[in-house]
Design an enzyme around this catalytic site. Structure first.
Site, PDB file in Angstrom:
ATOM      1  N   PHE B 121      45.190  40.705  36.626  1.00  0.00           N
ATOM      2  CA  PHE B 121      44.651  39.520  35.974  1.00  0.00           C
ATOM      3  C   PHE B 121      45.805  38.699  35.435  1.00  0.00           C
ATOM      4  O   PHE B 121      46.904  39.223  35.219  1.00  0.00           O
ATOM      5  CB  PHE B 121      43.706  39.931  34.833  1.00  0.00           C
ATOM      6  CG  PHE B 121      42.276  39.515  35.061  1.00  0.00           C
ATOM      7  CD1 PHE B 121      41.536  40.096  36.066  1.00  0.00           C
ATOM      8  CD2 PHE B 121      41.685  38.545  34.275  1.00  0.00           C
ATOM      9  CE1 PHE B 121      40.220  39.714  36.279  1.00  0.00           C
ATOM     10  CE2 PHE B 121      40.368  38.157  34.470  1.00  0.00           C
ATOM     11  CZ  PHE B 121      39.637  38.737  35.475  1.00  0.00           C
ATOM     12  N   GLN B 243      39.921  27.054  25.458  1.00  0.00           N
ATOM     13  CA  GLN B 243      40.464  27.422  26.768  1.00  0.00           C
ATOM     14  C   GLN B 243      39.705  26.723  27.887  1.00  0.00           C
ATOM     15  O   GLN B 243      38.479  26.764  27.936  1.00  0.00           O
ATOM     16  CB  GLN B 243      40.353  28.931  26.975  1.00  0.00           C
ATOM     17  CG  GLN B 243      40.844  29.371  28.343  1.00  0.00           C
ATOM     18  CD  GLN B 243      41.128  30.860  28.388  1.00  0.00           C
ATOM     19  OE1 GLN B 243      40.224  31.663  28.579  1.00  0.00           O
ATOM     20  NE2 GLN B 243      42.376  31.230  28.193  1.00  0.00           N
ATOM     21  N   HIS B 245      39.177  27.128  31.689  1.00  0.00           N
ATOM     22  CA  HIS B 245      39.378  28.114  32.752  1.00  0.00           C
ATOM     23  C   HIS B 245      39.762  27.368  34.020  1.00  0.00           C
ATOM     24  O   HIS B 245      39.111  26.382  34.380  1.00  0.00           O
ATOM     25  CB  HIS B 245      38.096  28.913  32.976  1.00  0.00           C
ATOM     26  CG  HIS B 245      38.299  30.149  33.794  1.00  0.00           C
ATOM     27  ND1 HIS B 245      38.609  30.109  35.131  1.00  0.00           N
ATOM     28  CD2 HIS B 245      38.267  31.456  33.452  1.00  0.00           C
ATOM     29  CE1 HIS B 245      38.742  31.353  35.580  1.00  0.00           C
ATOM     30  NE2 HIS B 245      38.545  32.177  34.577  1.00  0.00           N
ATOM     31  N   LEU B 255      31.501  29.326  36.571  1.00  0.00           N
ATOM     32  CA  LEU B 255      32.773  30.047  36.650  1.00  0.00           C
ATOM     33  C   LEU B 255      32.905  30.853  37.938  1.00  0.00           C
ATOM     34  O   LEU B 255      31.953  31.476  38.384  1.00  0.00           O
ATOM     35  CB  LEU B 255      32.852  31.015  35.464  1.00  0.00           C
ATOM     36  CG  LEU B 255      34.026  31.997  35.435  1.00  0.00           C
ATOM     37  CD1 LEU B 255      35.304  31.284  35.054  1.00  0.00           C
ATOM     38  CD2 LEU B 255      33.742  33.136  34.474  1.00  0.00           C
ATOM     39  N   GLU B 258      38.835  34.821  37.515  1.00  0.00           N
ATOM     40  CA  GLU B 258      40.268  34.924  37.757  1.00  0.00           C
ATOM     41  C   GLU B 258      40.565  36.114  38.674  1.00  0.00           C
ATOM     42  O   GLU B 258      41.607  36.174  39.325  1.00  0.00           O
ATOM     43  CB  GLU B 258      40.947  35.140  36.404  1.00  0.00           C
ATOM     44  CG  GLU B 258      42.436  35.061  36.414  1.00  0.00           C
ATOM     45  CD  GLU B 258      42.972  34.971  34.979  1.00  0.00           C
ATOM     46  OE1 GLU B 258      42.794  33.909  34.352  1.00  0.00           O
ATOM     47  OE2 GLU B 258      43.540  35.957  34.510  1.00  0.00           O
ATOM     48  N   ARG B 289      46.326  31.124  31.574  1.00  0.00           N
ATOM     49  CA  ARG B 289      45.293  30.168  31.982  1.00  0.00           C
ATOM     50  C   ARG B 289      45.641  28.741  31.578  1.00  0.00           C
ATOM     51  O   ARG B 289      45.355  27.795  32.316  1.00  0.00           O
ATOM     52  CB  ARG B 289      43.954  30.557  31.368  1.00  0.00           C
ATOM     53  CG  ARG B 289      43.340  31.732  32.066  1.00  0.00           C
ATOM     54  CD  ARG B 289      42.005  32.085  31.482  1.00  0.00           C
ATOM     55  NE  ARG B 289      41.437  33.186  32.248  1.00  0.00           N
ATOM     56  CZ  ARG B 289      40.361  33.868  31.897  1.00  0.00           C
ATOM     57  NH1 ARG B 289      39.724  33.574  30.777  1.00  0.00           N
ATOM     58  NH2 ARG B 289      39.908  34.847  32.655  1.00  0.00           N
ATOM     59  N   HIS B 356      35.833  26.826  28.702  1.00  0.00           N
ATOM     60  CA  HIS B 356      35.393  28.200  28.949  1.00  0.00           C
ATOM     61  C   HIS B 356      35.285  29.037  27.686  1.00  0.00           C
ATOM     62  O   HIS B 356      34.367  29.839  27.558  1.00  0.00           O
ATOM     63  CB  HIS B 356      36.398  28.843  29.904  1.00  0.00           C
ATOM     64  CG  HIS B 356      36.081  30.246  30.293  1.00  0.00           C
ATOM     65  ND1 HIS B 356      34.891  30.599  30.881  1.00  0.00           N
ATOM     66  CD2 HIS B 356      36.802  31.402  30.189  1.00  0.00           C
ATOM     67  CE1 HIS B 356      34.895  31.908  31.130  1.00  0.00           C
ATOM     68  NE2 HIS B 356      36.029  32.417  30.695  1.00  0.00           N
ATOM     69  N   ARG B 401      43.825  32.633  25.297  1.00  0.00           N
ATOM     70  CA  ARG B 401      43.366  33.995  25.547  1.00  0.00           C
ATOM     71  C   ARG B 401      43.752  34.462  26.949  1.00  0.00           C
ATOM     72  O   ARG B 401      43.679  33.693  27.895  1.00  0.00           O
ATOM     73  CB  ARG B 401      41.847  34.068  25.396  1.00  0.00           C
ATOM     74  CG  ARG B 401      41.271  35.405  25.811  1.00  0.00           C
ATOM     75  CD  ARG B 401      39.813  35.552  25.474  1.00  0.00           C
ATOM     76  NE  ARG B 401      38.897  34.788  26.296  1.00  0.00           N
ATOM     77  CZ  ARG B 401      38.590  35.072  27.566  1.00  0.00           C
ATOM     78  NH1 ARG B 401      39.167  36.078  28.196  1.00  0.00           N
ATOM     79  NH2 ARG B 401      37.718  34.321  28.225  1.00  0.00           N
ATOM     80  N   SER B 406      38.584  39.124  26.494  1.00  0.00           N
ATOM     81  CA  SER B 406      37.424  38.789  25.654  1.00  0.00           C
ATOM     82  C   SER B 406      36.451  39.956  25.591  1.00  0.00           C
ATOM     83  O   SER B 406      35.942  40.290  24.527  1.00  0.00           O
ATOM     84  CB  SER B 406      36.725  37.521  26.126  1.00  0.00           C
ATOM     85  OG  SER B 406      36.168  37.704  27.391  1.00  0.00           O
ATOM     86  N   LEU B 407      36.192  40.604  26.734  1.00  0.00           N
ATOM     87  CA  LEU B 407      35.282  41.749  26.688  1.00  0.00           C
ATOM     88  C   LEU B 407      35.875  42.859  25.824  1.00  0.00           C
ATOM     89  O   LEU B 407      35.161  43.551  25.098  1.00  0.00           O
ATOM     90  CB  LEU B 407      34.983  42.270  28.104  1.00  0.00           C
ATOM     91  CG  LEU B 407      34.146  41.355  29.006  1.00  0.00           C
ATOM     92  CD1 LEU B 407      33.854  42.035  30.341  1.00  0.00           C
ATOM     93  CD2 LEU B 407      32.832  40.959  28.348  1.00  0.00           C
TER      94      LEU B 407
END
Lengths: 214, 590
Positions: B121, B243, B245, B255, B258, B289, B356, B401, B406-407
């Protein structure tokens, strides 16, 4: 209501609902992700259940007339909003969580790629209720027949190599209604917006129940 | 006004996404009377849309992976205004939090050895940026958020959490000591208004991407927690940091993960050139990002955008082969077909940077307790209030971020807040009950809308707000445009205060909800505008054409915004992790 659609863009049915709501704010429907993953906007469009946000108007209403109704078989709360408690109750009935009676290891439990593959086509369900509310057996016995969505999830846990409650899960399903009210009509398969196949999962549960009886 | 019906809980969690349900699980498992209050059925929360993965150094793809490398990447990604104690906590606890999800039954994709599959990522590296690309995002195909959210819901059912599904939070109830005593909420189906009393109120209300006309966010992401916090006098932090995306589907805003670039996809301009090689020679398409989004806009501004209007670029995946695409990216194949009418195995996907994620939010400590500022200028805890997930600013994301963080943020801090509340309850929490007036004042805006007799429509005002934000607070920002927008938003505030709710019915009145959401959108938009204009530098996602450089002398700090007096203040960034040396600011290149 009559609505002129903007040229050059194929709107989704949800876009049409949003245009109508801007005109008449009292129209009620559920919606959220608008990309077919949250499962809020299951409705009946020209006689067919589906998600409003990923159904193009051209597909739902090829002749320009779009009739929107709430999902059939559940009590209507207002406009396109139905009371889904019966649907959720059936989901809760199948013990929708992983049961494993061994203490977890320090890292993840291992699972082979082959075993993980068995969950594909099952875990992706978004609980939109398009399938169960298209099922005549569910219309008839919504309190006793688990219905295609619940049974798809029942099989998702039966098929998980990490789950150790197979016997208990099958015992809870062996009455004449929970599974065996499925008549193989396959409306569930034809309307599922995620292209899942509850009928196949129900077939597998039946086989497990029957082979257990032998 | 007569007394409202009251419900009472130990802990009330507002929001049924990943953070809320992780916190609820912690509380319910410890036997506390816990309720999740959510305006949608929990599995419809926006966590469900997360695709690519959850970052944690579990060492499945690379046995040498180290949470300290993850911490370095996160600090660098934040452009150095992420709090290092919080980032240290998140990255070090991350693996445990991911294993817990697996034990709960989350259907992760697997490696040949049967471990959790991890994919590359953006912004994730090995050896503190010196060892090349890291594979750290633990994935369930490209439906990681869906898998995570359903697993948490299932385990909350098991734990016996009470769900108040389809309840809308109106405002916090704050007593004369400044303690939060619960909230006033509206049961959507019946229209009944209730005082939900609790010893701990946890905001897990998610983001507010709907302040923009185009966003990857769900229609319900209207910043309800931010609105409620600001109205209760609680500040917000770094709210100017939004952000964009890189890969939102052109026009639709939907979306695509990524993870597409993680699996080997890349961006091309209209000439078919892989332009990221010019902007980020090492990380290329997997740079931060903010960096990728700016590069894309630069290509478009330089006339190398694709399509008849030269207004987007292309995400190329066809070279990966149909099999990989179907196996690793089945969800985005569906989305591309539906919303861009392309099959990514054959044609590129038209994409454009799209709003995003809200990096800012309610400032909290590592335990999730909401913070305000005392008269002496020091942090003070807002008694009874917690914030976790996107609505919080703990701050692990700073000015930008990293993907798949985020998760991780959701489960790590959902869990941390739960643990802290458990402990606090064991020691015994008591604060003074609210007076009837405290409860009634939380119903004020509901009454305002219910009594409105005429005025402009919610839909028109919302569209206007979203247009202002999209045009003026995008990937690039200019001081002049921002200043003009602040005036326009102040005017919009007046207009919204006089706007009209024509439908006063009780049962499932979604027009009333949209009116209440508009109040919240306005709070977020105005805070964003005022702080963005005040931060006179370019850092992370905040890029100004009149202040193009990062200014560490003046702005290596958080912004704080108080709605009373529309006041902006500065707050120090934490540079004191407990087990490692702090990472000092450096030039940020990829």
């Amino acid at each position: 209501m009559e609505l002129d659609l903007p040229e050059g863009r194929d709107l989704m049915v949800l876009d049409v609902l949003e245009l109508l709501k801007a005109r008449d704010p009292s129209i009620a429907y559920r919606r959220s992700c608008r990309e077919g993953v949250c499962g809020s906007d299951g409705i009946n469009m020209n006689g067919r259940n589906g998600l409003a946000c990923i159904t193009p108007v051209s597909e739902a209403a090829p002749r320009g007339k779009l009739t929107l109704r709430p999902l059939p078989g559940l009590p209507v709360v207002r406009d396109l909003v139905v009371d889904m408690s019966q649907f959720y109750r059936q989901y809760e009935k199948i013990t929708p969580w992983l049961v494993n009676d061994k203490p977890p290891p320090a890292q993840e439990r291992l699972q082979s790629q082959e075993d993980r593959e068995k969950l594909n086509g099952l875990y992706e369900c978004i609980l939109c209720a398009c399938c169960s509310t298209a099922c005549p057996s569910f219309w008839w016995n919504p309190d006793k027949f688990v219905g295609p969505a619940g049974l798809l999830q029942a099989y998702r846990f039966l098929a998980d190599s990490r789950d150790t409650a197979t016997a208990e899960r099958l015992a809870a399903l062996e009455d004449p209604f929970s599974v065996f009210r499925c008549r193989g009509i396959m409306n569930c398969v034809s309307v599922c917006p995620k292209n899942l196949n509850p009928t196949r999962a129900i077939g597998k549960i039946r086989t497990m129940l029957l082979s257990q009886g032998i | 006004m007569s007394r409202l019906p009251t419900m009472e809980f130990d802990g009330v969690i507002v929001g049924g996404g990943g953070a809320g349900m992780r916190a609820a699980l912690q509380l319910a498992q410890s036997g506390l009377k816990t309720a999740v209050l959510s305006k949608v059925f929990p599995t419809r929360s926006h966590t469900v849309s997360a695709q690519g993965g959850i970052a944690a150094a579990i060492g499945s793809e690379d046995p040498d992976d180290d949470w300290r490398w993850h911490m370095y990447d996160t600090v660098k990604g934040s452009d150095y205004i992420g709090d290092q104690d919080a980032i240290e906590y998140m990255c070090s606890v991350g693996p445990e939090a991911v294993y817990e999800l697996e034990h709960m039954g989350m259907p992760f994709t697997r490696t040949e050895r049967g471990r959790i599959y991890q994919r590359p990522f953006g912004g994730h590296s090995k050896s503190f940026g010196k060892g090349g690309q890291a594979s750290r995002a633990c994935a369930a195909e490209d439906r990681t958020g869906h898998a995570l959210l359903h697993t948490l819901y299932q385990n909350n059912l098991k734990a016996g959490t009470t769900f108040l599904n389809e309840w809308f939070a109106v405002d916090l109830v704050v007593n004369q000591d400044g303690a939060v005593c619960g909230l006033v909420a509206l049961e959507i189906e019946s229209g009944q208004v209730v005082f939900v009393k609790s010893k701990a109120t946890v905001f897990a209300t998610g983001g507010a991407g709907r302040i923009y006309a185009t966003t990857t966010n769900a229609l319900m992401n209207t910043g309800d927690g931010i609105g409620m916090a600001l109205r209760a006098g609680v500040p917000v932090q770094d709210i100017e940091m939004w952000q964009f995306h890189p890969t939102g589907i052109h026009q639709a805003g939907v979306l695509v993960t990524e993870g597409c670039r993680g699996e080997g996809g890349y961006l091309v301009n209209k000439d078919g050139e892989r332009f990221m090689e010019r902007y980020a020679p090492t990380a290329k398409d997997l740079a931060g990002r903010d960096v990728v989004a700016r590069s894309m806009i630069q290509e478009i501004m330089d006339g190398r955008g694709a399509g008849p209007d030269s207004d987007h670029v292309l995400l190329k995946l066809d070279h990966l082969g149909e099999e990989t695409i179907l196996k690793r990216l089945p969800g985005i194949t569906e989305l591309s077909r539906t919303f861009a009418h392309v099959n990514p195995a054959r044609e590129p996907i038209p994409v454009v940077p799209t709003c995003h994620y809200m990096m800012g939010g309610i400032p909290t400590n590592v335990q999730g307790q909401a913070l305000s500022r005392g008269t002496d200028g020091n942090d003070t805890v807002v008694s009874g209030l917690y914030a976790i997930g996107e609505v919080a600013c703990v701050s692990v994301h700073g000015a930008n971020r990293l993907g798949a963080n985020s998760l991780l943020d959701l489960v790590v801090f959902g869990r941390a807040a739960g643990i802290h509340i458990e402990e606090a309850m064991r020691q015994g929490i008591s604060h003074r009950d609210p007076a009837d007036d405290d409860v009634n004042s939380a119903t004020a805006r509901l009454a305002r809308w219910n009594e409105s007799a005429d005025g402009e429509s919610v839909a028109v005002l919302k569209r206007e707000l979203q247009r202002i934000m999209l045009v003026n607070f995008n990937v690039f920002r200019s001081g002049e445009h921002m200043r003009r927008s602040i005036g326009e938003l102040a005017e919009l505030r007046e207009r919204i205060a006089r706007a009209h709710l024509p439908d006063k019915s009780r049962v499932f009145n979604t027009a009333r909800l949209e009116a209440l959401e508009l109040d919240n959108l306005l709070e977020v938009a105005e805070a964003t505008a005022i702080v963005a204009e005040a931060r006179t530098e370019s850092r992370g996602a905040h890029a100004r054409d009149d202040y193009t450089e990062r200014d560490d002398d003046n702005w290596l700090c958080h912004s704080l915004y108080f709605s009373s007096g529309k006041r902006v203040a500065k707050r120090a960034v934490n540079f004191a992790p407990q087990t490692v040396e702090a990472f000092q600011p450096m030039a940020r290149t990829y």
